[in-house]
Design an enzyme around this catalytic site. Structure first.
Site, PDB file in Angstrom:
ATOM      1  N   CYS A 122      -3.305  -1.688  -6.609  1.00 38.30           N
ATOM      2  CA  CYS A 122      -2.028  -1.130  -7.162  1.00 38.30           C
ATOM      3  C   CYS A 122      -0.396  -2.307  -5.960  1.00 38.30           C
ATOM      4  O   CYS A 122       0.216  -2.240  -6.705  1.00 38.30           O
ATOM      5  CB  CYS A 122      -1.507  -0.061  -6.101  1.00 38.30           C
ATOM      6  SG  CYS A 122      -2.203   1.215  -6.569  1.00 38.30           S
ATOM      7  N   HIS A 256       6.011  -0.140  -6.550  1.00 31.91           N
ATOM      8  CA  HIS A 256       5.053   0.262  -7.699  1.00 31.91           C
ATOM      9  C   HIS A 256       4.870   2.174  -7.338  1.00 31.91           C
ATOM     10  O   HIS A 256       5.147   3.262  -6.609  1.00 31.91           O
ATOM     11  CB  HIS A 256       3.902   0.423  -6.418  1.00 31.91           C
ATOM     12  CG  HIS A 256       2.319   0.948  -7.141  1.00 31.91           C
ATOM     13  ND1 HIS A 256       2.565   1.135  -8.046  1.00 31.91           N
ATOM     14  CD2 HIS A 256       1.521   2.662  -6.039  1.00 31.91           C
ATOM     15  CE1 HIS A 256       0.910   1.757  -7.807  1.00 31.91           C
ATOM     16  NE2 HIS A 256       1.062   2.688  -6.906  1.00 31.91           N
ATOM     17  N   ASN A 287       0.821   7.412 -12.348  1.00 31.87           N
ATOM     18  CA  ASN A 287       0.262   6.242 -11.359  1.00 31.87           C
ATOM     19  C   ASN A 287      -0.665   4.880 -12.069  1.00 31.87           C
ATOM     20  O   ASN A 287      -1.677   5.750 -11.832  1.00 31.87           O
ATOM     21  CB  ASN A 287      -0.223   6.555  -9.943  1.00 31.87           C
ATOM     22  CG  ASN A 287      -0.693   5.760  -9.298  1.00 31.87           C
ATOM     23  OD1 ASN A 287      -0.329   4.136  -9.303  1.00 31.87           O
ATOM     24  ND2 ASN A 287      -0.415   6.308  -7.617  1.00 31.87           N
TER      25      ASN A 287
END
Ligand code: UT7
Length: 331
Positions: A122, A256, A287
């Protein structure tokens, strides 16, 4: 001693264009709860997620990253042949080689650009953006296409109550080119391999092949949550300082998209201005790992929220553990 000639690049680099691709299929919490013992209310309260996007068979990693890349080039007003290097941040490329970036460069018509993949989960977009900035300033490349894409659903156990509601698919991209001053601030990045088990695959690929089952993602969510609220907040603060700015000079904040509550806690600690524009697209996208930050950038443009020259604070964090934060000036 023989002196070698060396390249010299631009004083700074600059993001010239932004693009993204979000899969067609929208899966809301009610549909997801057919798989796990959960509820729409719990998922919204604990994460902010209302729905997520899952890629279909025709929305491969190559197809998604290619569309994001084309959109970023179009936004920058550039041709694929202007690109000297293609970097792809991903952790869901299921083939070991060739790199997805090599296939993507050919697909987009960027060949013979240098092309390689970046594996930093990520934080992958931030890692790749930092590399692009360094390449442009060193004169190793003039224009770099930075693409981030993941199909987390290929590695998601839809029966795992701890992760199934979080993960989704998507791709995003930026074009980076030379500028007469710094347009991408210094990256604050790093890793902590002592926490490698906090987010990991249930099986290594060789064991997965032997057992005939995919290596799913498994995560100790609470540990990641606490780490994000302490160490990653500090990384984000240092990214502002490294760019020579004060928190009140930040116009846009694109963290993020791991959890809306993490974003809330970061905002409380960072003392960004009250009118800072904050990405909250986890509510619609879930996500999407490496692509969550460039998807956030593209959504801000789509919504008309980016004034040219705006300062954008970004921070990515995830499996490794790894992190990368930087400030960029947006076109
Ligand atoms: O992108 C990579 C980085 N990843 C992250 O940043 C993830 C960070 N972590 C998180 O976002 C959160 O830890 C989660 C959203 C994953 C979980 O939220 P949480 O508030 O940490 O939940 P928890 O694991 O502490 O569980 C709280 C309660 C437990 O019940 P009891 O013991 O309080 O009765 C769980 O059994 O919620 C229960 N629970 C659920 N309930 C309904 C756990 N999962 C679920 C679920 N639906 N899916």
């Amino acid at each position: 001693m023989t002196d070698l000639r060396q390249t010299t690049g631009a004083p700074g680099s600059h993001i010239l264009g932004v693009g993204a691709y979000e899969p067609r299929r929208v899966v809301d919490n009610a549909e997801l709860c057919a798989w796990i013992d959960s509820s729409d209310e719990w998922i919204r309260q604990r994460t902010g997620i209302v729905e997520r996007r899952w890629a279909g068979e025709d929305e491969s990693l190559l197809a998604m990253t290619a569309t994001a890349g084309r959109r970023a080039l179009a936004h920058a007003g550039m041709a694929p042949t202007d690109v000297d290097a293609v970097l792809v941040a991903t952790v869901t490329r299921l083939a070991q080689f060739p790199a997805l970036a090599v296939e993507l460069a050919a697909e987009l018509g960027c060949g013979p650009a240098a092309a390689w993949d970046v594996s930093a989960a990520c934080a992958g977009f931030g890692y790749a953006l930092a590399q692009a900035d360094a390449l442009v300033r060193a004169g190793t490349a003039r224009h770099v296409l930075v693409v981030a894409g993941d199909r987390l659903t290929d590695l998601t156990d839809f029966h795992d109550r701890a992760t199934a509601f979080l993960f989704a698919d998507g791709a995003g991209a930026v074009v980076v080119g030379p500028w007469d001053r710094p347009g991408v601030g210094p990256v604050v990045w790093g890793s902590d391999g002592s926490q490698k088990d906090v987010i990991r695959q249930t099986l290594a690929w060789d064991a997965a092949v032997a057992k005939g089952q995919p290596p799913f993602i498994t995560m100790d969510g609470q540990k990641v949550f606490k780490w994000a609220l302490t160490d990653v907040v500090e990384v984000t603060r240092r990214a502002i300082e490294a760019a020579g700015l004060r928190p009140e000079q930040i116009d846009l904040f694109v963290p993020h998209q791991a959890n809306d509550r993490i974003t809330d806690a970061m905002l409380r600690q960072l003392r960004l201005p009250a009118d800072v524009v904050v990405s909250r697209h986890i509510r619609q996208t879930g996500n999407t790992s490496s692509s969550s930050i460039p998807i956030g950038l593209a959504r801000l443009y789509h919504d008309g929220l980016v004034a040219p020259g705006a300062t954008c604070l970004m921070v990515g964090f995830g499996a490794g553990l790894v992190f990368a934060g930087q400030v960029a000036v947006l076109p």
